[in-house]
Design a protein around this motif. Structure first.
Motif, mmCIF file in Angstrom:
data_model
loop_
_atom_site.group_PDB
_atom_site.id
_atom_site.type_symbol
_atom_site.label_atom_id
_atom_site.label_comp_id
_atom_site.label_asym_id
_atom_site.label_seq_id
_atom_site.Cartn_x
_atom_site.Cartn_y
_atom_site.Cartn_z
ATOM 1 N N GLY A 102 12.088 0.913 0.667
ATOM 2 C CA GLY A 102 10.789 1.179 0.075
ATOM 3 C C GLY A 102 10.318 2.586 0.353
ATOM 4 N N VAL A 103 9.029 2.832 0.051
ATOM 5 C CA VAL A 103 8.403 4.141 0.250
ATOM 6 C C VAL A 103 7.072 3.927 0.960
ATOM 7 C CG1 VAL A 103 7.470 6.199 -0.869
ATOM 8 C CG2 VAL A 103 9.441 5.033 -1.862
ATOM 9 N N LEU A 104 6.802 4.755 1.986
ATOM 10 C CA LEU A 104 5.501 4.729 2.657
ATOM 11 C C LEU A 104 4.560 5.622 1.852
ATOM 12 C CD1 LEU A 104 3.791 3.787 5.037
ATOM 13 C CD2 LEU A 104 4.608 5.756 6.333
ATOM 14 N N ALA A 105 3.764 5.003 0.974
ATOM 15 C CA ALA A 105 2.952 5.771 0.035
ATOM 16 C C ALA A 105 1.739 6.410 0.697
ATOM 17 C CB ALA A 105 2.496 4.860 -1.113
ATOM 18 N N LYS A 106 1.045 5.666 1.545
ATOM 19 C CA LYS A 106 -0.184 6.181 2.158
ATOM 20 C C LYS A 106 -0.433 5.493 3.490
ATOM 21 C CE LYS A 106 -3.792 8.887 1.623
ATOM 22 N NZ LYS A 106 -3.635 10.347 1.483
ATOM 23 N N ILE A 107 -0.778 6.285 4.498
ATOM 24 C CA ILE A 107 -1.139 5.735 5.805
ATOM 25 C C ILE A 107 -2.657 5.589 5.868
ATOM 26 C CG2 ILE A 107 -1.198 6.195 8.286
ATOM 27 C CD1 ILE A 107 1.473 7.645 7.987
ATOM 28 N N ILE A 108 -3.129 4.381 6.170
ATOM 29 C CA ILE A 108 -4.568 4.126 6.260
ATOM 30 C C ILE A 108 -5.067 4.298 7.691
ATOM 31 C CG2 ILE A 108 -6.380 2.398 5.906
ATOM 32 C CD1 ILE A 108 -4.603 1.128 3.778
ATOM 33 N N ILE A 109 -4.331 3.744 8.652
ATOM 34 C CA ILE A 109 -4.726 3.815 10.061
ATOM 35 C C ILE A 109 -3.793 4.779 10.777
ATOM 36 C CG2 ILE A 109 -5.170 2.521 12.164
ATOM 37 C CD1 ILE A 109 -6.969 1.750 9.870
ATOM 38 N N ALA A 110 -4.354 5.820 11.375
ATOM 39 C CA ALA A 110 -3.553 6.902 11.938
ATOM 40 C C ALA A 110 -3.067 6.591 13.350
ATOM 41 C CB ALA A 110 -4.377 8.194 11.954
ATOM 42 N N ILE A 164 -3.148 -1.361 7.026
ATOM 43 C CA ILE A 164 -2.862 -0.154 7.801
ATOM 44 C C ILE A 164 -2.070 0.869 6.987
ATOM 45 C CG2 ILE A 164 -2.962 -1.336 10.025
ATOM 46 C CD1 ILE A 164 0.077 -1.421 10.055
ATOM 47 N N ALA A 165 -1.552 0.473 5.825
ATOM 48 C CA ALA A 165 -0.793 1.417 5.002
ATOM 49 C C ALA A 165 -0.633 0.857 3.593
ATOM 50 C CB ALA A 165 0.576 1.692 5.615
ATOM 51 N N ILE A 166 -0.267 1.758 2.680
ATOM 52 C CA ILE A 166 0.101 1.380 1.308
ATOM 53 C C ILE A 166 1.584 1.683 1.141
ATOM 54 C CG2 ILE A 166 -0.327 1.741 -1.147
ATOM 55 C CD1 ILE A 166 -2.715 0.567 0.317
ATOM 56 N N VAL A 167 2.350 0.726 0.634
ATOM 57 C CA VAL A 167 3.783 0.905 0.451
ATOM 58 C C VAL A 167 4.168 0.599 -0.990
ATOM 59 C CG1 VAL A 167 4.324 0.376 2.849
ATOM 60 C CG2 VAL A 167 4.280 -1.466 1.166
ATOM 61 N N ALA A 215 -2.159 5.518 -4.862
ATOM 62 C CA ALA A 215 -2.115 5.124 -3.447
ATOM 63 C C ALA A 215 -3.370 5.553 -2.688
ATOM 64 C CB ALA A 215 -0.879 5.715 -2.773
ATOM 65 N N ALA A 216 -3.851 6.778 -2.966
ATOM 66 C CA ALA A 216 -5.033 7.273 -2.258
ATOM 67 C C ALA A 216 -6.250 6.408 -2.541
ATOM 68 C CB ALA A 216 -5.304 8.722 -2.641
ATOM 69 N N ARG A 217 -6.417 5.994 -3.822
ATOM 70 C CA ARG A 217 -7.560 5.139 -4.157
ATOM 71 C C ARG A 217 -7.476 3.791 -3.457
ATOM 72 N NH1 ARG A 217 -8.497 0.929 -6.979
ATOM 73 N NH2 ARG A 217 -6.363 0.888 -7.789
ATOM 74 N N MET A 218 -6.290 3.192 -3.448
ATOM 75 C CA MET A 218 -6.119 1.903 -2.774
ATOM 76 C C MET A 218 -6.400 2.016 -1.278
ATOM 77 S SD MET A 218 -2.780 0.139 -4.540
ATOM 78 C CE MET A 218 -2.953 -1.270 -3.447
ATOM 79 N N ALA A 219 -5.952 3.112 -0.674
ATOM 80 C CA ALA A 219 -6.187 3.309 0.759
ATOM 81 C C ALA A 219 -7.661 3.472 1.042
ATOM 82 C CB ALA A 219 -5.410 4.530 1.245
ATOM 83 N N SER A 220 -8.370 4.209 0.181
ATOM 84 C CA SER A 220 -9.803 4.426 0.368
ATOM 85 C C SER A 220 -10.574 3.123 0.269
ATOM 86 C CB SER A 220 -10.302 5.431 -0.674
ATOM 87 O OG SER A 220 -11.690 5.621 -0.553
ATOM 88 N N GLU A 221 -10.200 2.281 -0.692
ATOM 89 C CA GLU A 221 -10.861 0.983 -0.855
ATOM 90 C C GLU A 221 -10.575 0.066 0.327
ATOM 91 O OE1 GLU A 221 -9.509 -0.558 -4.535
ATOM 92 O OE2 GLU A 221 -10.759 0.772 -5.773
ATOM 93 N N ALA A 222 -9.363 0.171 0.861
ATOM 94 C CA ALA A 222 -8.990 -0.700 1.987
ATOM 95 C C ALA A 222 -9.717 -0.318 3.260
ATOM 96 C CB ALA A 222 -7.478 -0.648 2.216
ATOM 97 N N ALA A 223 -9.999 0.980 3.433
ATOM 98 C CA ALA A 223 -10.650 1.471 4.661
ATOM 99 C C ALA A 223 -12.161 1.394 4.531
ATOM 100 C CB ALA A 223 -10.215 2.910 4.949
#
Length: 445
Positions: free
Chosen positions: A74-82, A94-97, A107-115
């Motif tokens: 897979g691909v690690l698209a976006k990290i939500i929790i650093a 904690i991440a979008i894959v 990916a950025a939008r999904m991460a923003s909504e999740a956080a």
């Protein structure tokens, strides 16, 4: 060392990715009792591809740091929790894959909504992350005026500075303005390495960095659990203590003979006094099984095997890996297993089954030259043995011409839960334990 639950999470995650292209990766439960954990470190960067078996990140639980492996590609698209974030609830994103070749633009939008603010993890001090961290006014800084290149890194007044909790802590201690630090984390987030590598500009007008008078050390998950459990044990369990002195002359002589023999085959294979202690504990528990019991509320559970927890000091706190079924093993095996478990404990690599459970605990501070101490019971166990150092002592000896002699004496103290182990039972167990160590050949027959 990767935990099987992480693999299950990764497998279910990959299945979801196939249906929805992008998917949220939730904080997995690394043990049945885990409710929250920390992100020790991401091993992949945003945009990196990963293959089955690759380590995606390290998760810090209350007892160890555990690798989370990918079960598929897979691909690690976006990290939500650093990196460095503590108190992340199990199940929170904690991440979008995604799968390789997928469109990652969303990916950025999904991460923003999740956080969402209500689900943000706390800082290392256990407080919510501030919505507006302090910023720096570049116009008032004489250093920035004389260093135009450095000024490019500064933020406009009112802009938010994104930094990990540990980076903020180090910056505060060292007097480093975060507005001047170039972040290399996701989306320019300032991480620990950025602060540690920061070099202030050289200027005659630059004020000296003040020296902090103290250091605030973040409470690790392990230390937090230790504090809770030991406080509960001391408050709820009716402790009592029994102390005896044991003549260790025969153990020391036998150990010397064994180590000389073992050293001829393998110089690294040497027995410690603690190996003899563990074996004697198991033999005494076989003689007095009432001491090998646990208080479970409605019943007292008496164990048939001696699974002995051995207290090991680590940089983040005390942990008790378990040497299983000690009574069935020889001294060399006990020694090898104890050394291996202690190393894994100090490296933070113990699997949950290697420290959860146990029927009896041994805490040995003899190597620190401690003569005598009492230990707190590790519930639901009923007993813990505190072992002091072995030292020469003068004892009466009517058979000797001078009427006394010098022997090597070790003091041990048994802490017992009076709900399970009565005083007489504890005394019988101590007598059996003392007998085995003063005549160690008896547990080799």
């Amino acid at each position: 060392m990767a935990f099987s639950l992480a693999r299950i999470a990764a497998r279910s995650l990959h299945t979801s990715c196939r249906r929805h292209a992008l998917s949220k990766f939730a904080m997995p439960a690394m043990s049945p009792t885990m409710t929250e954990g920390g992100i020790a470190a991401w091993k992949k960067k945003e945009g990196d591809t990963f293959s089955a078996g690759d380590v995606l990140l390290e998760i810090e639980t209350d007892k160890a740091t555990i690798d989370v492996e990918a079960q598929d590609d897979g691909v690690l698209a976006k990290i939500i929790i650093a990196d460095g974030t503590k108190n992340v609830s199990v199940g929170s994103p904690i991440a979008i894959v995604a799968e390789e070749g997928d469109d990652l633009s969303d990916a950025a939008r999904m991460a923003s909504e999740a956080a969402e603010p209500s689900s943000k993890p706390t800082t290392h001090q256990g407080e919510p992350e501030p919505s507006t961290p302090p910023t720096s006014d570049a116009s008032k800084d004489p250093v920035s005026q004389s260093q135009p290149q450095e000024a490019k890194l500064e933020l406009a007044k009112g802009d938010r500075i994104f930094a990990s909790p540990i980076a903020k802590k180090i910056a505060l201690e060292r007097g480093i303005p975060l507005s001047k630090v170039q972040g290399t984390g996701p989306e320019g987030r300032i991480i620990r390495e950025d602060v540690e590598k920061y070099q202030p500009p050289v200027s005659a007008a630059a004020p000296a960095t003040p020296t902090a008078e103290y250091v605030d050390i973040p409470i690790s998950n392990m230390r937090k659990v230790i504090g809770t459990r030991l406080t509960q044990s001391k408050q709820e369990l009716p402790h009592y203590y029994l102390t005896v002195e044991i003549n260790m002359d025969k153990v020391l002589k036998l150990r010397e003979v064994f180590n000389k023999t073992l050293g001829e085959k393998d110089k690294s294979a040497k027995l410690s006094v603690n190996d003899f202690i563990l074996k004697a504990v198991a033999c005494a528990l076989a003689d007095v099984p009432e001491a090998n019991s646990a208080w479970l509320g409605e019943v007292i559970r008496q164990y048939n095997k001696a699974d002995i927890s051995v207290a090991v000091a680590t940089p983040t706190g005390l942990i008790t890996p378990i040497v299983m079924d000690v009574g069935s093993k020889g001294l060399a095996t006990i020694s090898t297993e104890t050394k291996a478990l202690a190393k894994k404990a100090r490296d933070g690599k113990l699997a949950p089954q290697e420290y959860q459970g146990g029927t009896f605990t041994v805490s040995n501070l003899g190597m620190f030259d401690i003569d005598h101490f009492t230990a707190i019971i590790n519930p639901p166990q009923s007993c813990i043995l505190a072992v002091g150092s072995t030292k020469p002592a003068i004892v009466p000896a009517p058979e000797e011409e001078r009427g006394f002699k010098t022997v090597n004496v070790m003091r041990v103290t048994l802490s017992s839960d009076h709900r399970v182990v009565d005083g007489a039972v504890g005394a019988r167990w101590m007598a059996a334990f003392k007998g085995y160590l003063e005549n160690p050949l008896t547990f080799m027959l």
